[in-house]
Design a protein around this motif. Structure first.
Motif, mmCIF file in Angstrom:
data_model
loop_
_atom_site.group_PDB
_atom_site.id
_atom_site.type_symbol
_atom_site.label_atom_id
_atom_site.label_comp_id
_atom_site.label_asym_id
_atom_site.label_seq_id
_atom_site.Cartn_x
_atom_site.Cartn_y
_atom_site.Cartn_z
ATOM 1 N N ALA A 94 63.821 67.348 41.697
ATOM 2 C CA ALA A 94 63.492 66.507 42.855
ATOM 3 C C ALA A 94 63.081 67.361 44.049
ATOM 4 O O ALA A 94 62.143 67.026 44.786
ATOM 5 C CB ALA A 94 64.690 65.630 43.209
ATOM 6 N N ALA A 95 63.773 68.489 44.250
ATOM 7 C CA ALA A 95 63.469 69.357 45.383
ATOM 8 C C ALA A 95 62.111 70.019 45.247
ATOM 9 O O ALA A 95 61.369 70.165 46.228
ATOM 10 C CB ALA A 95 64.551 70.424 45.529
ATOM 11 N N VAL A 96 61.740 70.438 44.028
ATOM 12 C CA VAL A 96 60.473 71.141 43.856
ATOM 13 C C VAL A 96 59.298 70.224 44.154
ATOM 14 O O VAL A 96 58.246 70.667 44.639
ATOM 15 C CB VAL A 96 60.377 71.759 42.449
ATOM 16 C CG1 VAL A 96 60.004 70.717 41.400
ATOM 17 C CG2 VAL A 96 59.398 72.920 42.417
ATOM 18 N N ARG A 97 59.442 68.935 43.910
ATOM 19 C CA ARG A 97 58.353 67.999 44.174
ATOM 20 C C ARG A 97 58.159 67.745 45.663
ATOM 21 O O ARG A 97 57.104 67.254 46.078
ATOM 22 C CB ARG A 97 58.607 66.698 43.420
ATOM 23 C CG ARG A 97 58.397 66.878 41.909
ATOM 24 C CD ARG A 97 58.802 65.691 41.093
ATOM 25 N NE ARG A 97 58.467 65.916 39.681
ATOM 26 C CZ ARG A 97 59.097 65.367 38.642
ATOM 27 N NH1 ARG A 97 60.122 64.553 38.870
ATOM 28 N NH2 ARG A 97 58.705 65.623 37.407
ATOM 29 N N LEU A 98 59.168 68.095 46.469
ATOM 30 C CA LEU A 98 59.068 67.954 47.922
ATOM 31 C C LEU A 98 58.791 69.276 48.623
ATOM 32 O O LEU A 98 58.634 69.309 49.845
ATOM 33 C CB LEU A 98 60.372 67.354 48.465
ATOM 34 C CG LEU A 98 60.747 65.947 47.959
ATOM 35 C CD1 LEU A 98 62.122 65.563 48.465
ATOM 36 C CD2 LEU A 98 59.698 64.919 48.366
ATOM 37 N N SER A 99 58.736 70.360 47.858
ATOM 38 C CA SER A 99 58.554 71.686 48.449
ATOM 39 C C SER A 99 57.079 71.951 48.753
ATOM 40 O O SER A 99 56.190 71.381 48.112
ATOM 41 C CB SER A 99 59.074 72.760 47.487
ATOM 42 O OG SER A 99 60.454 72.591 47.254
ATOM 43 N N PRO A 100 56.818 72.831 49.719
ATOM 44 C CA PRO A 100 55.428 73.202 50.016
ATOM 45 C C PRO A 100 54.858 74.059 48.891
ATOM 46 O O PRO A 100 55.609 74.650 48.103
ATOM 47 C CB PRO A 100 55.557 74.001 51.313
ATOM 48 C CG PRO A 100 56.929 74.554 51.281
ATOM 49 C CD PRO A 100 57.777 73.516 50.606
ATOM 50 N N PRO A 101 53.536 74.136 48.791
ATOM 51 C CA PRO A 101 52.933 75.020 47.783
ATOM 52 C C PRO A 101 53.402 76.461 47.958
ATOM 53 O O PRO A 101 53.643 76.922 49.073
ATOM 54 C CB PRO A 101 51.426 74.891 48.061
ATOM 55 C CG PRO A 101 51.279 73.566 48.722
ATOM 56 C CD PRO A 101 52.529 73.378 49.545
ATOM 57 N N ASP A 102 53.534 77.170 46.838
ATOM 58 C CA ASP A 102 54.031 78.549 46.848
ATOM 59 C C ASP A 102 52.985 79.464 46.218
ATOM 60 O O ASP A 102 53.027 79.749 45.011
ATOM 61 C CB ASP A 102 55.352 78.631 46.079
ATOM 62 C CG ASP A 102 55.929 80.038 46.042
ATOM 63 O OD1 ASP A 102 55.430 80.897 46.795
ATOM 64 O OD2 ASP A 102 56.868 80.281 45.263
ATOM 65 N N PRO A 103 52.047 79.957 47.019
ATOM 66 C CA PRO A 103 50.999 80.827 46.454
ATOM 67 C C PRO A 103 51.504 82.214 46.076
ATOM 68 O O PRO A 103 50.784 82.973 45.425
ATOM 69 C CB PRO A 103 49.976 80.910 47.590
ATOM 70 C CG PRO A 103 50.774 80.693 48.840
ATOM 71 C CD PRO A 103 51.856 79.717 48.462
ATOM 72 N N THR A 104 52.727 82.562 46.484
ATOM 73 C CA THR A 104 53.257 83.901 46.193
ATOM 74 C C THR A 104 54.075 83.942 44.900
ATOM 75 O O THR A 104 54.652 84.978 44.582
ATOM 76 C CB THR A 104 54.148 84.391 47.349
ATOM 77 O OG1 THR A 104 55.304 83.539 47.457
ATOM 78 C CG2 THR A 104 53.382 84.370 48.665
ATOM 79 N N TRP A 105 54.150 82.835 44.177
ATOM 80 C CA TRP A 105 54.949 82.813 42.947
ATOM 81 C C TRP A 105 54.477 83.921 42.000
ATOM 82 O O TRP A 105 53.303 83.972 41.622
ATOM 83 C CB TRP A 105 54.830 81.450 42.270
ATOM 84 C CG TRP A 105 55.471 81.356 40.917
ATOM 85 C CD1 TRP A 105 54.841 81.204 39.718
ATOM 86 C CD2 TRP A 105 56.865 81.392 40.618
ATOM 87 N NE1 TRP A 105 55.742 81.153 38.690
ATOM 88 C CE2 TRP A 105 56.999 81.268 39.214
ATOM 89 C CE3 TRP A 105 58.010 81.529 41.393
ATOM 90 C CZ2 TRP A 105 58.235 81.270 38.586
ATOM 91 C CZ3 TRP A 105 59.255 81.530 40.767
ATOM 92 C CH2 TRP A 105 59.356 81.398 39.382
ATOM 93 N N PRO A 106 55.384 84.834 41.602
ATOM 94 C CA PRO A 106 54.961 85.996 40.808
ATOM 95 C C PRO A 106 54.992 85.766 39.304
ATOM 96 O O PRO A 106 54.697 86.686 38.539
ATOM 97 C CB PRO A 106 55.986 87.053 41.213
ATOM 98 C CG PRO A 106 57.241 86.261 41.447
ATOM 99 C CD PRO A 106 56.797 84.934 42.014
ATOM 100 N N GLY A 107 55.385 84.572 38.865
ATOM 101 C CA GLY A 107 55.517 84.338 37.440
ATOM 102 C C GLY A 107 56.857 84.800 36.904
ATOM 103 O O GLY A 107 57.670 85.402 37.608
ATOM 104 N N LEU A 108 57.085 84.523 35.619
ATOM 105 C CA LEU A 108 58.361 84.820 34.980
ATOM 106 C C LEU A 108 58.345 86.189 34.304
ATOM 107 O O LEU A 108 57.294 86.685 33.882
ATOM 108 C CB LEU A 108 58.692 83.757 33.938
ATOM 109 C CG LEU A 108 58.864 82.327 34.444
ATOM 110 C CD1 LEU A 108 59.067 81.379 33.263
ATOM 111 C CD2 LEU A 108 60.025 82.224 35.418
ATOM 112 N N THR A 109 59.518 86.780 34.189
ATOM 113 C CA THR A 109 59.671 88.026 33.442
ATOM 114 C C THR A 109 59.458 87.764 31.956
ATOM 115 O O THR A 109 60.110 86.886 31.383
ATOM 116 C CB THR A 109 61.081 88.599 33.656
ATOM 117 O OG1 THR A 109 61.291 88.826 35.048
ATOM 118 C CG2 THR A 109 61.266 89.902 32.890
ATOM 119 N N PRO A 110 58.551 88.476 31.327
ATOM 120 C CA PRO A 110 58.340 88.272 29.887
ATOM 121 C C PRO A 110 59.508 88.854 29.091
ATOM 122 O O PRO A 110 60.313 89.619 29.621
ATOM 123 C CB PRO A 110 57.044 89.031 29.618
ATOM 124 C CG PRO A 110 57.032 90.110 30.650
ATOM 125 C CD PRO A 110 57.664 89.506 31.880
#
Length: 487
Positions: A94-110
């Motif tokens: 629910a919180a992520v759908r209300l959050s602002p866009p995050d252009p700095t998301w670095p992705g997940l650790t493989p």
């Protein structure tokens, strides 16, 4: 009341369950990472030379970070039953759908295997779960801690004493929706005590991955010797003094170097003194972050960070040249580098920084050493050869109440504590009142400023949760004392 050891694999099962719940609630497009950490601490405190408190606390914390449709949100819970885990996932979705866009998301650790520590020279691969873990320390009883307190008090020879003996235990697991899955555990023991007489305090501290390494008698005798030698102090005028900093004081330098200097976020934002490839320190200085411990300092932390990145030794400074800063995935992406395994719950805001820094000690001298110290000698054994080389200066045991005045140059102000002495021609000649200092830490350890390094790095109790610093004594050419006890 002793600490209960969590069943191996229990945290990993919880982490995998949360990842699966995210798939069910948010769909396969959601990127999720889950850290499950069980922390237990048992503490025996003493004051007025008597134990007055014995407490133990344990908690399991589940932290979820979720990236969905270009937005990121985090949540946490200590309720680990089915309802608590589902509630965590639903709240975070629910919180992520209300959050602002995050252009700095670095992705997940493989998916990435854990490393062997650079300090481990044995053959074969180690277990990420068990390397360096001392179960006897994790299971330590109040009686075992009380024995060390008793020995400390007795060794103080009737002086008033206070302090603590502590054992801690952590086990953790990480899983993400990209398939990374790792687990590990760690234990540590620490003792910190003071002895006091006529307003003069002496201190002794030590940490280790094994409770058996802590000798209350040795620590109590050291604290008492400092307290007795610190009576009837004289005042000295402000000025630049040659100094010997004992390991307790050097730990404050390492702490501030780590948090404000080798912090990847501060570095990328140009708020740090660090310049990679530059000769910023004296050639005698080598700083290494060793989260997995080493033969010299067998007190490992967890073998991975909060993003599931495996940890390994990181050389921050080699022979005076700054080589690296600490990164999580976010600061690494901004800097065009790779994560060094320093993500924490606060690293995206506060910044990632090293937490297990060791200042490499000098090689022990081959010539005959100094004669045994008198029982009343206030100089720590590792600092005695350095004190012998001081023409006129100060021996400083400890620094405290230190505050940053300028993060870029790392100018720090603070006070001395728990013992300061005047040294003339290699001999301690008088106790000195506590003094205020204002000093750039990098400048104090700059080229040509380090006159000597002790031959042993002492592992000291953390000042902040999860930080450990191993420090030798340092002989420095100049330290800026800006005030004395009368202001």
């Amino acid at each position: 009341m002793s600490i209960e050891i969590v069943r191996q694999g229990a945290e990993l099962e919880l982490a995998a369950r949360v990842v699966e719940l995210v798939r069910q609630v948010a769909g396969p497009a959601a990127e999720a990472e889950v850290m499950v950490q069980h922390d237990a601490e048992a503490l025996t405190r003493f004051a007025n030379s008597m134990i007055h408190q014995n407490v133990a606390d344990a908690v399991t914390d589940v932290r979820l970070r979720l990236h969905l449709d270009g937005r990121t949100a985090s949540g946490a819970t200590t309720v680990v039953d089915a309802g608590g885990l589902r509630g965590l996932v639903e709240r975070t979705v629910a919180a992520v759908r209300l959050s602002p866009p995050d252009p700095t998301w670095p992705g997940l650790t493989p998916p990435t295997p854990l490393h062997r520590t650079a300090g481990h020279h044995g053959s074969g691969e180690r277990s990420g779960l068990d390397f360096g873990f001392d179960e006897a320390t994790a299971r330590a009883t109040p009686a075992e801690r009380a024995e060390r307190v008793r020995d400390f008090v007795r060794a103080a020879g009737g002086l008033e004493t206070a302090g603590y003996c502590r054992t801690t235990y952590s086990s953790a697991a990480f899983a993400n929706s990209a398939g990374q899955s790792v687990e590990g555990r760690t234990a540590e023991a620490a003792m910190d005590g003071i002895a006091r007489v006529a307003g003069s305090d002496g201190v002794a501290r030590l940490a280790s991955g094994r409770l058996g390494d802590l000798d209350g008698s040795v620590l109590g005798a050291r604290a008492a010797a400092k307290a007795r030698a610190g009576q009837d102090p004289v005042e000295l005028p402000p000025g630049h003094y040659e100094v010997v900093l004992e390991p307790e004081a050097v730990a404050d330098l390492l702490d501030n170097f780590s948090v404000f200097g080798f912090n990847g976020k501060a570095y990328t934002q140009k708020q740090s003194f660090a310049e990679l490839g530059a000769e910023q320190f004296d050639p005698s200085i080598t700083l290494i972050d060793e989260p997995l411990g080493s033969r010299a300092e067998p007190a490992p932390g967890l073998p991975f960070d909060d993003e599931g990145t495996p940890r390994e030794s990181l050389v921050l400074v080699r022979e005076g040249v700054t080589k690296a800063v600490a990164h999580d995935r976010s600061s690494a992406a901004e800097a065009g580098a790779a994560s060094t395994g320093h993500a924490s719950p606060a690293s995206r805001t506060w910044g990632p920084y090293p937490t297990h820094v060791r200042l490499e000690a000098a090689l022990a001298a081959t010539e005959p050493g100094l004669p045994p110290a008198e029982p009343s000698n206030p100089v720590a054994e590792s600092a005695r050869p350095l004190v012998a080389g001081v023409r006129r200066g100060l021996l400083i045991t400890d620094l405290w109440y230190t505050r940053v005045l300028d993060p870029k140059t790392l100018v720090i102000t603070g006070l001395t504590r728990n013992g300061v002495w005047l040294v003339e021609n290699g001999e301690v000649t008088a106790a000195v009142s506590n003094m205020r200092f204002t000093q750039s830490y990098p400048q104090a350890l700059g080229p040509g400023q380090v006159l000597g390094i002790g031959s042993e790095s002492i592992l000291l109790p953390d000042r902040w949760s999860g930080t450990r610093y191993a420090a030798p004594a340092l002989h420095l050419a100049s330290w800026n004392l800006t005030g004395n006890a009368s202001g």
